[in-house]
Design an enzyme around this catalytic site. Structure first.
Site, PDB file in Angstrom:
ATOM      1  N   CYS A  65      12.908   6.354  -9.071  1.00 53.16           N
ATOM      2  CA  CYS A  65      12.342   7.969  -9.205  1.00 53.16           C
ATOM      3  C   CYS A  65      13.012   8.501  -8.177  1.00 53.16           C
ATOM      4  CB  CYS A  65      10.812   8.066  -8.969  1.00 53.16           C
ATOM      5  SG  CYS A  65      10.436   9.625  -9.167  1.00 53.16           S
ATOM      6  N   CYS A  69       7.994  11.309  -3.037  1.00 51.44           N
ATOM      7  CA  CYS A  69       6.471  11.207  -2.791  1.00 51.44           C
ATOM      8  C   CYS A  69       6.360  10.322  -1.807  1.00 51.44           C
ATOM      9  CB  CYS A  69       5.675  11.226  -4.127  1.00 51.44           C
ATOM     10  SG  CYS A  69       6.106  12.557  -5.362  1.00 51.44           S
ATOM     11  N   CYS A  72       4.330   6.954  -3.010  1.00 53.04           N
ATOM     12  CA  CYS A  72       4.499   5.994  -4.033  1.00 53.04           C
ATOM     13  C   CYS A  72       5.638   5.292  -3.670  1.00 53.04           C
ATOM     14  CB  CYS A  72       5.109   6.983  -5.045  1.00 53.04           C
ATOM     15  SG  CYS A  72       5.400   6.399  -6.749  1.00 53.04           S
ATOM     16  N   CYS A 109      -2.878   4.792 -21.304  1.00 49.95           N
ATOM     17  CA  CYS A 109      -2.237   5.919 -20.517  1.00 49.95           C
ATOM     18  C   CYS A 109      -0.648   5.371 -20.346  1.00 49.95           C
ATOM     19  CB  CYS A 109      -2.894   5.880 -18.993  1.00 49.95           C
ATOM     20  SG  CYS A 109      -4.657   6.396 -19.173  1.00 49.95           S
ATOM     21  N   CYS A 142      -2.724   8.940 -23.598  1.00 47.22           N
ATOM     22  CA  CYS A 142      -2.619   9.784 -22.408  1.00 47.22           C
ATOM     23  C   CYS A 142      -1.098   9.382 -22.017  1.00 47.22           C
ATOM     24  CB  CYS A 142      -3.757   9.780 -21.467  1.00 47.22           C
ATOM     25  SG  CYS A 142      -3.292  10.856 -19.986  1.00 47.22           S
ATOM     26  N   CYS A 202      -5.953  15.757 -17.460  1.00 43.57           N
ATOM     27  CA  CYS A 202      -6.192  14.813 -16.601  1.00 43.57           C
ATOM     28  C   CYS A 202      -5.599  15.134 -15.243  1.00 43.57           C
ATOM     29  CB  CYS A 202      -6.140  13.530 -17.048  1.00 43.57           C
ATOM     30  SG  CYS A 202      -6.427  12.115 -15.689  1.00 43.57           S
ATOM     31  N   ARG A 272     -12.948   9.306 -12.816  1.00 44.81           N
ATOM     32  CA  ARG A 272     -12.300   7.999 -12.755  1.00 44.81           C
ATOM     33  C   ARG A 272     -11.933   7.270 -11.640  1.00 44.81           C
ATOM     34  NH1 ARG A 272      -8.329   8.903 -16.005  1.00 44.81           N
ATOM     35  NH2 ARG A 272      -9.703   8.807 -17.786  1.00 44.81           N
TER      36      ARG A 272
END
Length: 429
Positions: A65, A69, A72, A109, A142, A202, A272
């Site tokens: 990526c 972040c 992550c 998901c 999702c 979400c 969740r």
């Protein structure tokens, strides 16, 4: 305890607590913990009974990526030894999703690392959604692909997506200290784009990154303002090879207080329990079921969860039941708002609950985990899918940070996913 009585009364009326009350929940003592859980449990049962919704992650594209972040394992510059692979083909993703559906998952998901999807990526995911829906007609899907560009949410909706996940993760005030390659406002805008396209929103948070109680309350109140249908609560998995590898700040007791606070602020929303539950709640996971009404089954994006059968056993042993495919998730007043019926001022009892957390009248949820600018984990944690028999447990640890203020680091519980999507091994549900 006057505070808890007040919060229960407000939760049953869908009335927002004050920030001071939310902060007071986080400040309660361990002596009061069971009282806090019991109080929030009353609110949870009012809107969701004793049902637990199961969700299942499929990591469509892992690692590499460009976003930074700090939490992550898929971030730019990450040295975590995670799986790295490019896009799964639609049939591969559909096969991976089948393991979760077989284990009882109502929602699949689909997550992909990256800042956000290109139009070609949206085409790929659209074909994957169609493949899954063809094989499992009633399952919710999702998508979690990062920051959306104009029109992309509409295209996902047209392809059959029910929901879109994009987490706020932390407070606006501290967001710049966690991520520099995109902004908090970018995340808010993507959630709003999903909502405008008719997708169930979400959006959740990550706790344990060194934030203050004020930061936690700020992000949960911001989520309440955005009004997503589901709020995933993640607990940081401190991957070795990431900037937050030494952040072991959580105890099981603090995790429970955080979940209780979220339930009081978002009483009728699908809350969740997402990434990091096994690492930080450990043997106290069953208590969390009194606060949340949704969990992920099996593994996460890049890390392992407990076995899917262990999840099912935990739910049964704690006196809860897996939410069936023919049962709707969200209370009727929220479902009516999603389908254009308007949001009434009077709430319904669990027996009258309707809706599902999506704009189809059949489900609800989204994805929650450590997310990056894109799908770097916004769905359920640092891992991918679960399910299947004969997969040996993986015990490879990711790092050995120094012991935290909150208790000794349990690095034995942090393991890189080596099975499921992107591998030749069966998943862990």
């Amino acid at each position: 305890m006057d505070l808890l009585n007040t919060l229960v009364d407000k939760g049953l009326r869908r009335e927002l607590p004050t920030r001071e009350e939310a902060l007071a929940v986080l400040a309660t003592s361990d002596d009061d913990l069971l009282d806090v859980v019991a109080a929030a449990g009353k609110v949870r049962r009012q809107w969701f009974g004793r049902r637990v919704k199961l969700n299942y992650l499929v990591n469509l594209k892992s690692g590499l990526c460009p976003e930074d972040c700090s939490y992550c394992s898929q971030r730019l510059g990450s040295k975590a030894g995670i799986l790295k692979y490019t896009w799964l083909k639609p049939d591969e993703a559909s096969k991976a999703a089948a393991a979760g559906v077989a284990g009882g998952a109502k929602r699949v998901c689909l997550v992909a690392s990256g800042r956000g999807p290109t139009d070609r990526d949206v085409d790929r995911v659209s074909k994957t959604i169609e493949a899954i829906k063809e094989r499992h007609e009633g399952v919710e899907v999702c998508a979690c692909l990062g920051l959306l560009s104009e029109g992309q949410a509409d295209r996902l909706r047209e392809a059959g997506a029910d929901a879109y996940n994009h987490n706020l993760n932390t407070s606006e005030e501290t967001y710049g200290a966690i991520t520099t390659t995109h902004t908090y406002a970018d995340r808010v805008e993507t959630v709003q784009q999903a909502q405008a396209a008719g997708l169930s929103a979400c959006s959740g948070l990550i706790a344990g990154m060194g934030e203050s109680d004020k930061d936690l309350v700020d992000v949960v109140f911001a989520l309440r303002d955005l009004d997503p249908d589901s709020v995933p609560v993640n607990f940081l998995i401190p991957f070795e090879g990431t900037p937050l590898a030494k952040e072991w700040n959580l105890t099981p007791q603090r995790c429970l207080r955080i979940l209780a606070m979220v339930r009081f602020v978002c009483p009728d929303v699908e809350v969740r329990l997402a990434g990091g539950r096994e690492v930080h709640l450990r043997s106290m996971q069953p208590l969390a079921l009194h606060l949340v009404n949704s969990i992920f089954l099996g593994d996460y994006l890049t890390s392992e969860g407990q076995a899917g059968q262990a999840d099912l056993d935990m739910i049964a042993d704690a006196g809860f039941e897996v939410e069936g495919a023919d049962t709707t998730t969200l209370p009727r007043h929220r479902a009516d708002a999603l389908t254009g019926g308007g949001c009434g001022s009077q709430a319904t009892a669990p027996e009258q609950a309707g809706g599902c957390g999506s704009h189809e009248a059949s489900g609800g949820g989204g994805c929650g985990s450590h997310g990056g600018g894109g799908g770097c984990g916004p769905c359920g944690g640092h891992a991918a899918v679960a399910g299947g028999e004969g997969s040996a447990p993986v015990t490879e640890t990711v790092g050995a940070p120094a012991a935290p203020a909150g208790g000794p680091a349990r690095t034995d519980l942090v393991a890189v996913r080596r099975r499921g999507a992107g591998t030749d091994l069966a998943p862990n549900a």
